[in-house]
Design a protein around this motif. Structure first.
Motif, PDB file in Angstrom:
ATOM      1  N   LYS A 154      84.465  43.520  17.807  1.00 32.46           N
ATOM      2  CA  LYS A 154      85.456  44.591  17.992  1.00 32.46           C
ATOM      3  C   LYS A 154      86.628  44.184  18.879  1.00 32.46           C
ATOM      4  O   LYS A 154      87.312  45.023  19.448  1.00 32.46           O
ATOM      5  CB  LYS A 154      84.815  45.879  18.531  1.00 32.46           C
ATOM      6  N   ASN A 155      86.868  42.868  19.013  1.00 32.77           N
ATOM      7  CA  ASN A 155      88.062  42.385  19.704  1.00 32.77           C
ATOM      8  C   ASN A 155      89.237  42.514  18.751  1.00 32.77           C
ATOM      9  O   ASN A 155      89.163  42.064  17.612  1.00 32.77           O
ATOM     10  CB  ASN A 155      87.904  40.922  20.119  1.00 32.77           C
ATOM     11  N   VAL A 156      90.319  43.106  19.212  1.00 27.50           N
ATOM     12  CA  VAL A 156      91.487  43.300  18.360  1.00 27.50           C
ATOM     13  C   VAL A 156      92.178  41.958  18.134  1.00 27.50           C
ATOM     14  O   VAL A 156      92.536  41.266  19.075  1.00 27.50           O
ATOM     15  CB  VAL A 156      92.479  44.309  18.976  1.00 27.50           C
ATOM     16  N   ILE A 157      92.336  41.613  16.874  1.00 32.52           N
ATOM     17  CA  ILE A 157      93.017  40.373  16.501  1.00 32.52           C
ATOM     18  C   ILE A 157      94.508  40.643  16.366  1.00 32.52           C
ATOM     19  O   ILE A 157      95.337  39.905  16.873  1.00 32.52           O
ATOM     20  CB  ILE A 157      92.456  39.821  15.180  1.00 32.52           C
ATOM     21  N   THR A 158      94.854  41.723  15.679  1.00 34.44           N
ATOM     22  CA  THR A 158      96.253  42.093  15.500  1.00 34.44           C
ATOM     23  C   THR A 158      96.330  43.558  15.118  1.00 34.44           C
ATOM     24  O   THR A 158      95.333  44.165  14.740  1.00 34.44           O
ATOM     25  CB  THR A 158      96.941  41.214  14.434  1.00 34.44           C
ATOM     26  N   THR A 159      97.514  44.108  15.227  1.00 34.31           N
ATOM     27  CA  THR A 159      97.802  45.459  14.769  1.00 34.31           C
ATOM     28  C   THR A 159      98.790  45.351  13.633  1.00 34.31           C
ATOM     29  O   THR A 159      99.737  44.556  13.705  1.00 34.31           O
ATOM     30  CB  THR A 159      98.408  46.298  15.914  1.00 34.31           C
ATOM     31  N   ILE A 160      98.566  46.111  12.568  1.00 34.52           N
ATOM     32  CA  ILE A 160      99.494  46.085  11.439  1.00 34.52           C
ATOM     33  C   ILE A 160      99.923  47.503  11.101  1.00 34.52           C
ATOM     34  O   ILE A 160      99.199  48.463  11.343  1.00 34.52           O
ATOM     35  CB  ILE A 160      98.886  45.404  10.192  1.00 34.52           C
ATOM     36  N   ILE A 161     101.109  47.604  10.541  1.00 33.87           N
ATOM     37  CA  ILE A 161     101.624  48.868  10.039  1.00 33.87           C
ATOM     38  C   ILE A 161     101.976  48.640   8.578  1.00 33.87           C
ATOM     39  O   ILE A 161     102.691  47.694   8.244  1.00 33.87           O
ATOM     40  CB  ILE A 161     102.858  49.334  10.832  1.00 33.87           C
ATOM     41  N   VAL A 162     101.460  49.502   7.717  1.00 35.22           N
ATOM     42  CA  VAL A 162     101.745  49.421   6.289  1.00 35.22           C
ATOM     43  C   VAL A 162     102.688  50.571   5.943  1.00 35.22           C
ATOM     44  O   VAL A 162     102.386  51.737   6.243  1.00 35.22           O
ATOM     45  CB  VAL A 162     100.447  49.519   5.456  1.00 35.22           C
ATOM     46  N   ASP A 163     103.841  50.241   5.329  1.00 38.73           N
ATOM     47  CA  ASP A 163     104.791  51.292   4.976  1.00 38.73           C
ATOM     48  C   ASP A 163     104.402  51.941   3.648  1.00 38.73           C
ATOM     49  O   ASP A 163     103.415  51.573   3.020  1.00 38.73           O
ATOM     50  CB  ASP A 163     106.229  50.765   4.966  1.00 38.73           C
ATOM     51  N   LYS A 164     105.200  52.916   3.202  1.00 41.28           N
ATOM     52  CA  LYS A 164     104.866  53.674   1.990  1.00 41.28           C
ATOM     53  C   LYS A 164     104.903  52.828   0.722  1.00 41.28           C
ATOM     54  O   LYS A 164     104.349  53.211  -0.294  1.00 41.28           O
ATOM     55  CB  LYS A 164     105.777  54.885   1.851  1.00 41.28           C
ATOM     56  N   ASN A 165     105.554  51.655   0.777  1.00 42.80           N
ATOM     57  CA  ASN A 165     105.608  50.754  -0.379  1.00 42.80           C
ATOM     58  C   ASN A 165     104.500  49.702  -0.359  1.00 42.80           C
ATOM     59  O   ASN A 165     104.458  48.836  -1.212  1.00 42.80           O
ATOM     60  CB  ASN A 165     106.967  50.060  -0.445  1.00 42.80           C
ATOM     61  N   GLY A 166     103.642  49.764   0.660  1.00 44.85           N
ATOM     62  CA  GLY A 166     102.554  48.798   0.752  1.00 44.85           C
ATOM     63  C   GLY A 166     102.924  47.523   1.476  1.00 44.85           C
ATOM     64  O   GLY A 166     102.157  46.575   1.498  1.00 44.85           O
ATOM     65  N   ASN A 167     104.112  47.488   2.083  1.00 35.17           N
ATOM     66  CA  ASN A 167     104.544  46.305   2.827  1.00 35.17           C
ATOM     67  C   ASN A 167     103.978  46.338   4.240  1.00 35.17           C
ATOM     68  O   ASN A 167     103.950  47.391   4.882  1.00 35.17           O
ATOM     69  CB  ASN A 167     106.072  46.247   2.909  1.00 35.17           C
ATOM     70  N   VAL A 168     103.568  45.171   4.722  1.00 32.43           N
ATOM     71  CA  VAL A 168     103.123  45.063   6.108  1.00 32.43           C
ATOM     72  C   VAL A 168     104.374  44.827   6.951  1.00 32.43           C
ATOM     73  O   VAL A 168     105.104  43.864   6.746  1.00 32.43           O
ATOM     74  CB  VAL A 168     102.119  43.907   6.299  1.00 32.43           C
ATOM     75  N   LEU A 169     104.622  45.749   7.896  1.00 37.43           N
ATOM     76  CA  LEU A 169     105.805  45.645   8.744  1.00 37.43           C
ATOM     77  C   LEU A 169     105.542  44.684   9.892  1.00 37.43           C
ATOM     78  O   LEU A 169     104.405  44.557  10.347  1.00 37.43           O
ATOM     79  CB  LEU A 169     106.185  47.015   9.273  1.00 37.43           C
ATOM     80  N   PRO A 170     106.591  44.044  10.390  1.00 36.37           N
ATOM     81  CA  PRO A 170     106.414  43.112  11.503  1.00 36.37           C
ATOM     82  C   PRO A 170     105.850  43.815  12.729  1.00 36.37           C
ATOM     83  O   PRO A 170     106.192  44.950  13.017  1.00 36.37           O
ATOM     84  CB  PRO A 170     107.821  42.595  11.783  1.00 36.37           C
ATOM     85  N   GLN A 171     105.005  43.113  13.434  1.00 30.29           N
ATOM     86  CA  GLN A 171     104.435  43.642  14.667  1.00 30.29           C
ATOM     87  C   GLN A 171     105.456  43.503  15.781  1.00 30.29           C
ATOM     88  O   GLN A 171     106.086  42.468  15.926  1.00 30.29           O
ATOM     89  CB  GLN A 171     103.167  42.883  15.013  1.00 30.29           C
ATOM     90  N   THR A 172     105.615  44.557  16.568  1.00 30.74           N
ATOM     91  CA  THR A 172     106.518  44.517  17.711  1.00 30.74           C
ATOM     92  C   THR A 172     105.739  44.861  18.964  1.00 30.74           C
ATOM     93  O   THR A 172     104.622  45.337  18.905  1.00 30.74           O
ATOM     94  CB  THR A 172     107.679  45.511  17.540  1.00 30.74           C
TER      95      THR A 172
END
Length: 104
Positions: free
Chosen positions: A55-73
């Protein structure tokens, strides 16, 4: 929606990962390939964390309405960059003040 290919930051093959939603509920899981990549199938729009088996967080991702993974900020380095920026500003102000005193 389309498949999202994520890269495990440490590029370790064979790492079991799980994608969890904002409520910490598992959405899907996978295993990294020989290059440390994992393909996640058709995530609905939203914010997710990719975690390892402990359960260690590797990364956080955001998926937009088109299914694209947005850059992590907002990486953890932002504090270091902010402090570095302040140091540069302070040094610049010091040099301007010193230069004005020399020519006054």
């Amino acid at each position: 929606m389309r498949n999202q290919q994520l890269q495990y930051q440490r590029k370790k093959p064979g790492v079991e990962v799980e994608v969890i939603d904002k409520n910490k509920k598992p959405v899907t899981s996978g295993k990294t390939d020989g290059k440390g990549n994992v393909v996640i199938e058709k995530l609905p729009p939203g914010k997710y964390e990719v975690v390892d088996k402990d359960k260690n967080v590797i990364t956080t991702i955001i998926v937009d309405k088109n299914g694209n993974v947005l850059p992590q900020t907002g990486e953890s380095n932002s504090l270091a960059y902010g402090l570095g920026g302040l140091l540069v500003i302070a040094l610049g102000a010091f040099m301007v003040i010193r230069n004005r005193r020399k020519h006054a």
